[in-house]
Design a protein around this motif. Structure first.
Motif, PDB file in Angstrom:
ATOM      1  N   GLU A   1       0.832  -1.204   0.000  1.00 14.08           N
ATOM      2  CA  GLU A   1       0.000   0.000   0.000  1.00 14.08           C
ATOM      3  C   GLU A   1       0.867   1.254   0.000  1.00 14.08           C
ATOM      4  OE1 GLU A   1      -3.420   2.095   2.798  1.00 14.08           O
ATOM      5  OE2 GLU A   1      -2.925  -0.004   3.153  1.00 14.08           O
ATOM      6  N   LEU A   2       1.887   1.244   0.826  1.00 15.14           N
ATOM      7  CA  LEU A   2       2.800   2.385   0.929  1.00 15.14           C
ATOM      8  C   LEU A   2       3.536   2.604  -0.395  1.00 15.14           C
ATOM      9  CD1 LEU A   2       4.757   3.216   4.020  1.00 15.14           C
ATOM     10  CD2 LEU A   2       5.979   3.209   1.884  1.00 15.14           C
ATOM     11  N   MET A   3       4.005   1.509  -1.020  1.00 19.45           N
ATOM     12  CA  MET A   3       4.703   1.648  -2.298  1.00 19.45           C
ATOM     13  C   MET A   3       3.762   2.175  -3.381  1.00 19.45           C
ATOM     14  SD  MET A   3       7.852   1.260  -1.851  1.00 19.45           S
ATOM     15  CE  MET A   3       8.241   1.468  -3.595  1.00 19.45           C
ATOM     16  N   ASP A   4       2.510   1.777  -3.348  1.00 21.22           N
ATOM     17  CA  ASP A   4       1.548   2.328  -4.307  1.00 21.22           C
ATOM     18  C   ASP A   4       1.462   3.842  -4.171  1.00 21.22           C
ATOM     19  OD1 ASP A   4       0.828   0.011  -5.684  1.00 21.22           O
ATOM     20  OD2 ASP A   4      -0.806  -0.455  -4.298  1.00 21.22           O
ATOM     21  N   VAL A   5       1.447   4.337  -2.935  1.00 18.37           N
ATOM     22  CA  VAL A   5       1.412   5.785  -2.690  1.00 18.37           C
ATOM     23  C   VAL A   5       2.678   6.435  -3.250  1.00 18.37           C
ATOM     24  CG1 VAL A   5       1.550   7.555  -0.867  1.00 18.37           C
ATOM     25  CG2 VAL A   5      -0.095   5.674  -0.669  1.00 18.37           C
TER      26      VAL A   5
END
Length: 159
Positions: free
Chosen positions: A27-31
């Motif tokens: 999720e963080l990498m998507d951001v």
């Protein structure tokens, strides 16, 4: 540091990036990957973006970004009192690198069955047959050359 220098754990039962990253890491990498390519960001930048969609602690974001930097997925540098982060590569390059790494490991550990599965795939998907042949050729060349290094992550799935 090559992001695959430290082995990523593969979870074949998960979907998408969660096959190699934890749920929060993915999720963080998507951001971070939604940001302009090459742009540095702070933990606060990511935290405030994530806070729009969910309740999350600042320290959780900070610890997760530190863990991703330790895994080689993010690069970091200190700027005064603040750490800046950015992805070591694009989302696409990361995925291609992971796929290449997994295929190479499968060919080393289970050569025959992996080649049979790729041949079956090429038969079922004729448009992809040439790519499969090129991939197998490059991996065979690398193994014949005695290279034991892990594949570099690149946008070329055949490298």
């Amino acid at each position: 540091m090559d992001p695959l220098e430290k082995e990523l754990t593969i979870h074949p039962d998960r979907q998408g990036l969660r096959m190699v990253l934890g749920d929060l890491e993915a999720e963080l990498m998507d951001v971070i990957w939604r940001r302009p390519e090459g742009e540095w960001c702070t933990v606060r930048d990511v935290y405030e973006t994530m806070l729009q969609d969910r309740r999350i602690a600042y320290t959780t974001v900070m610890n997760t970004m530190t863990r991703l930097a330790n895994k080689g997925v993010l690069e970091s540098r200190r700027d005064g009192m603040v750490y800046l982060y950015r992805p070591r590569q694009s989302r696409e390059a990361f995925i291609h690198g992971v796929v290449g790494h997994v295929l190479e490991r499968l060919l080393v550990q289970f050569g025959g069955p992996t080649q049979e599965a790729l041949a079956d795939y090429a038969t079922q998907h004729p448009a992809e047959a040439e790519k499969v042949e090129q991939l197998l050729g490059k991996l065979a060349q690398r193994r014949a050359g005695g290279s034991t290094r892990k594949p570099e992550l690149s946008t070329d799935p055949l490298s």
